[in-house]
Design an enzyme around this catalytic site. Structure first.
Site, mmCIF file in Angstrom:
data_model
loop_
_atom_site.group_PDB
_atom_site.id
_atom_site.type_symbol
_atom_site.label_atom_id
_atom_site.label_comp_id
_atom_site.label_asym_id
_atom_site.label_seq_id
_atom_site.Cartn_x
_atom_site.Cartn_y
_atom_site.Cartn_z
ATOM 1 N N LYS A 12 -3.454 26.796 -11.743
ATOM 2 C CA LYS A 12 -4.358 27.663 -12.519
ATOM 3 C C LYS A 12 -4.404 27.166 -13.951
ATOM 4 O O LYS A 12 -3.453 26.522 -14.440
ATOM 5 C CB LYS A 12 -3.895 29.128 -12.488
ATOM 6 C CG LYS A 12 -2.450 29.387 -12.953
ATOM 7 C CD LYS A 12 -2.235 29.542 -14.444
ATOM 8 C CE LYS A 12 -0.784 29.820 -14.813
ATOM 9 N NZ LYS A 12 -0.453 29.696 -16.221
ATOM 10 N N ASP A 142 2.998 35.053 -12.157
ATOM 11 C CA ASP A 142 1.687 34.562 -11.709
ATOM 12 C C ASP A 142 1.499 34.641 -10.197
ATOM 13 O O ASP A 142 0.402 34.371 -9.692
ATOM 14 C CB ASP A 142 1.490 33.108 -12.162
ATOM 15 C CG ASP A 142 1.415 32.981 -13.678
ATOM 16 O OD1 ASP A 142 1.103 33.978 -14.350
ATOM 17 O OD2 ASP A 142 1.666 31.874 -14.187
#
Ligand SMILES: C[C@](O)(CO)[C@H](O)COP(=O)(O)OP(=O)(O)OC[C@H]1O[C@@H](n2ccc(N)nc2=O)[C@H](O)[C@@H]1O
Ligand SMILES: Nc1ncnc2c1ncn2[C@@H]1O[C@H](COP(=O)(O)OP(=O)(O)OP(=O)(O)O)[C@@H](O)[C@H]1O
Length: 292
Positions: A12, A142
């Site tokens: 990401k 995350d």
């Protein structure tokens, strides 16, 4: 089914990352856009005849017992035992590690999320997406995002997420060659923790262009990370000649958006040889979804 091969664990990028406050327990309240990209690790799962969970690839610097992949697999195995009274079969897990550690790309979290999703399917455990997200959160901030599986606007400590349409663009990413420990950045006395809260409509018009979120927001962790790790500052300065260069997560990697793959190639051709650099395309959905 006794195996699942070639399971993607994508990276990401945090297109912006605002620190809005700090909770009483020390955790920080953040606002960020998590952008999925088509570059990452690949995991392979093979069921065993016993109940052992093993990593069959050596990962220098990460002992098997502390690997988020192994910890995630054991957590899900225990949860299935709790729910059904039966221990699922063990599994051998191999990993093609591509993402740098301490890179701000969410590598460890993505590996753990892919492990939870793949084993939920292989073991036919039947946990919902929300249940898997809750199981993963204590292992890494995350992990819920990667299980959520869509490029998203996240708030709080990352647990409140809304999908956003990814800007249709490419990213050039530079690895400055240092590993940044996330906790050290959040602990810094120099970190600003008072960026005003934004709402989606503040940046939604920027999502339609092919420049990422150029011109909107910032990464509040960048100032601290660049002071502590000069190579990060150097990479940002170099890449700034080609666009709005920013750090992702707590660093070390830095990125800049470009409209086309050809533009990404043109920038990559000029990156100084001392840095590893690569290009990636913006994704809206986690690539494992099509596989499971
Ligand atoms: C900054 C981000 O990269 C944004 O994507 C992530 O939230 C960090 O995720 P991560 O590396 O998986 O971090 P974790 O292992 O969950 O947390 C590491 C440490 O960072 C600090 N931390 C992390 C997330 C958060 N919202 N506030 C914090 O203060 C805490 O000291 C924590 O002990
Ligand atoms: N499977 C794994 N892959 C990478 N790191 C792992 C793994 N398991 C445990 N770790 C530990 O987690 C630390 C952080 O690695 P990770 O790659 O997730 O950092 P990061 O990209 O900075 O993450 P973030 O963007 O979430 O801050 C590593 O230094 C390592 O000690």
């Amino acid at each position: 089914m006794t195996s699942l091969k070639n399971c993607p664990a994508p990276a990401k990028l945090n297109l912006f990352l605002h620190v809005n406050g700090r909770r009483a327990d020390g955790y920080h309240l953040l606002q960020t856009v998590f952008q999925l990209i088509d570059h990452g690790d690949t995991l392979h799962f093979e069921l065993r005849d016993d109940d052992a969970i093993r990593r069959v690839t050596d990962l220098p610097g990460v002992p098997e017992e502390s690997d988020l992949i192994i910890r995630a697999a054991r957590l899900l195995q225990a949860e299935v035992l709790r729910r059904t009274g039966a221990l699922p079969r063990g599994v051998d897990i191999a990993i093609d590690k591509v993402l740098p550690m301490g890179g701000g790309l969410g590598g460890g979290s993505s590996d753990a999320a892919t492990t939870l999703m793949a084993l939920n399917s292989l073991w036919q455990a039947g946990l919902s997406k929300e249940e898997l997200m809750a199981l993963g959160l204590p292992l890494g901030a995350d992990i819920p995002f990667f299980i959520f599986g869509e490029t998203a606007f996240a708030e709080g400590v990352g647990e409140a997420m809304r999908p956003v349409q990814a800007p249709d663009c490419w990213y050039v990413v530079i690895e400055p060659g240092v590993a940044v420990p996330t906790a050290a950045i959040f602990c810094s006395e120099h970190l600003t923790r008072d960026t005003p809260v934004v709402i989606i409509t503040d940046f939604s018009s920027h999502l339609e262009n092919r420049n990422g979120l150029k011109g909107f927001g910032k990464n509040d962790l960048q100032q601290v990370a660049t002071k502590l790790f000069p190579p990060v500052a150097e990479a940002i300065e170099w890449l700034s000649a080609y666009g709005d260069a920013r750090m992702t997560g707590s660093g070390a990697c830095v990125f800049s958006a470009v409209a086309t793959e050809a533009e990404a190639d043109a920038v990559l051709a000029k990156v100084p040889a001392k840095w590893k650099a690569w290009k990636a395309k913006a994704l809206n959905r986690h690539p494992i979804i099509a596989k499971l």
